[in-house]
Design an enzyme around this catalytic site. Structure first.
Site, short mmCIF file in Angstrom:
data_model
loop_
_atom_site.label_atom_id
_atom_site.label_comp_id
_atom_site.label_asym_id
_atom_site.label_seq_id
_atom_site.Cartn_x
_atom_site.Cartn_y
_atom_site.Cartn_z
N LYS A 92 -3.36 1.61 -2.02
CA LYS A 92 -2.98 0.19 -2.10
C LYS A 92 -3.76 -0.60 -1.06
O LYS A 92 -3.93 -0.16 0.09
CB LYS A 92 -1.48 0.05 -1.86
CG LYS A 92 -0.95 -1.37 -1.99
CD LYS A 92 0.57 -1.42 -1.80
CE LYS A 92 1.07 -2.85 -1.94
NZ LYS A 92 2.54 -2.94 -1.79
N SER A 167 4.64 -5.17 -5.50
CA SER A 167 3.31 -5.63 -5.16
C SER A 167 2.24 -4.56 -5.26
O SER A 167 1.05 -4.84 -5.14
CB SER A 167 3.30 -6.20 -3.73
OG SER A 167 3.62 -5.18 -2.78
N SER A 191 8.49 -2.68 -4.05
CA SER A 191 7.11 -2.77 -4.48
C SER A 191 6.45 -1.46 -4.87
O SER A 191 5.33 -1.46 -5.37
CB SER A 191 6.26 -3.46 -3.41
OG SER A 191 6.61 -4.82 -3.33
#
Length: 511
Positions: A92, A167, A191
């Site tokens: 990420k 996210s 997320s």
């Protein structure tokens, strides 16, 4: 640091309303100038003894990116053996990979290149994994949907007009599409679990503090989690085995925290588990009856397989989203915005280069923030100016009461379950969508996930089935630091419920 002029000291004293008499300004100016000399000493010592050298690593813009899930690609490998040898992992893009750009989905960090790998990246590389690139994430990670990143929307392999969730949007899309074997996600309000559920894969949010957050861009120190997104529970367990445990640099981690072999723990398959079905998880204001029906059918299949499931009530779960709102909004305004991500007043590893880069860049153009971050900055600033942080303190003190409410039920049941999300993946808003749609789509799904970021309980989402052709997640929750038990239960449930394969999987993608 440039020393201030006498006029600068006078202006600052007036701005702060300190009531410094004019005849004392020369004294204060001289004292401040002498005091600030210590900053020059610290700069010199840091550059001489501590400052890292950024390694040279090859990376490139993604050549083929149909889901918009890659930020940059690379091919980093340190060894060919180890528990994750041969596994391609996406990181990420709020997590530092030294020598590789890190944007965190935001123009306020565009152009920044970290000098040091995050602890979890070091551990993955030492375990033989190949870091395949940085996965797009939402703008400063403050969105539960996948339309706020400044690189553009991330599209769901179950329907390219649908959100992946956020996210950790790119991480879940890349796993679900089969482009990578594993992905690292982050979770402050859901997320990891949100995109995993929307994309029909497994997402595991560990107990708060089990996995070191060192080297990841923070939002709010008491909410920050890192964890795996994977095709199966076994894959998630293998990755957690590698990244869990203390690193001695992260204040989120309690003394002596250690991981275990979570993959080996799955061999003791949970049979006849007692499952508490949390009624409040099905009773959200926007709960989709189709989602509830899929999860209820999944629970029926689990009972048919020999598990025992009983409805339970945890009224505090209804209050979790409001408590999270106060902590995340006031806390993120204080730490992520005003405190330039890292904040202060804690012992551990800081990234001064990132702090300076982000602090200068967002102040140069605050309008570059996404609509969701603007909402946080406005709401949090107003609340802090009105209540001086007392609201945050009250919400923080309610955490123990809410955590005890979950724990009291977990004293009777092995795990709790509920729908991971109240809805299936919604449509990605168009580029010209009104702000109310941008905000609404970004925050509509967090009601079941966010409370567990406050309490820190481990939670795993696994596929429960499909509603109108879109994935539905079942969230499995356990006691804090009983992560192995949660994974074992999720693995047992997965044996009954199966896994899902996205229709876009391995189509039109290149390795």
């Amino acid at each position: 640091m440039e020393l201030p002029s006498r006029r600068a000291v006078e202006d600052l004293a007036d701005e702060l309303r300190l009531g410094v008499p004019a005849e004392d300004l020369d004294v204060y100016h001289a004292a401040i100038s002498g005091l600030l000399g210590s900053w020059a000493v610290v700069d010199e010592l840091y550059d001489r003894d501590v400052a890292p050298t950024t390694p040279v690593r090859k990376w490139s813009e993604p050549a083929d990116n149909p889901l918009g899930a890659w930020y940059v690609t690379t091919e980093l490998r340190e060894r060919t053996d180890g528990p994750l040898a041969g596994r391609r992992v996406a990181i990420k893009d709020n997590v530092a990979v030294a020598g590789v750009p890190m944007m965190n989905g935001s123009d306020t960090l565009r152009g920044f290149v970290p000098s040091v790998d995050a602890t979890v990246v070091t551990r993955l590389l030492q375990a033989g994994a190949t870091v395949a690139g940085k996965a797009v994430c939402e703008d400063l990670c403050f969105s539960g949907a996948s339309h706020t990143s400044k690189t553009g929307p991330v599209r769901n392999p179950w329907g390219r007009d649908r959100t992946t969730g956020g996210s950790s949007s790119g991480s879940a899309a890349l796993v679900a599409s089969g482009e990578v074997d594993l992905a690292l996600g982050g979770d402050q309000g859901g997320s990891i679990r949100i995109p995993a559920a929307f994309c029909g894969v497994v997402g595991f949010k560990p107990t708060f503090g089990l996995v070191p957050y060192t080297g990841a861009f923070p939002i709010e120190q008491s909410l920050d989690h890192l964890g795996p997104i994977a095709p199966t529970v076994a894959d998630a367990a293998a990755m957690l085995t590698v990244i869990a445990g203390a690193d001695g640099q992260d204040p989120r981690q309690p003394a002596g925290v250690a991981g275990t072999d979570y993959l080996a723990g799955l061999e003791n398959l949970g049979l006849g588990l007692r499952i508490g079905v949390v009624a409040e998880g099905f009773d959200q204001t926007n709960s989709d009856p189709g989602v509830n029906a899929v999860v209820r059918r999944a629970i029926e299949r689990l009972t048919a397989a020999g598990h025992v499931a009983e409805d339970v009530s945890i009224p505090w779960h209804r209050h979790g989203a409001a408590i999270w709102d106060v902590i995340s909004v006031e806390g993120a305004t204080w730490q992520m915005v005003q405190g330039n991500a890292y904040g202060m007043n804690w012992k551990g590893s800081y990234d001064p280069a990132q702090i300076a880069f982000f602090g200068e860049q967002w102040r140069r153009d605050p309008s570059a923030f996404s609509e969701t971050v603007k909402l946080v900055a406005l709401g949090g600033s107003y609340a802090l100016r009105s209540g001086y942080g007392a609201g945050y303190a009250k919400a923080r003190n309610l955490e123990g009461v809410m955590a005890a409410a979950y724990d009291s039920v977990l004293d009777t049941y092995d795990v709790l379950v509920m729908p991971t999300l109240p809805i299936t993946a919604s449509l990605i808003p168009p580029a010209d969508a009104p702000v109310e749609e941008v905000l609404g789509r970004a925050l509509e799904m967090v009601s079941n996930t966010a409370p567990l970021d406050v309490t820190g309980h481990p939670a795993c989402t696994i596929p429960a089935g499909l509603a109108d052709g879109l994935p539905v997640g079942l969230m499995v929750i356990g006691k804090r630091f009983n992560d192995a038990d949660v994974l074992r239960a999720a693995h047992a449930f997965e044996q009954t419920l199966g896994t899902l394969t996205a229709p876009d999987r391995e189509k039109e993608f290149t390795a």
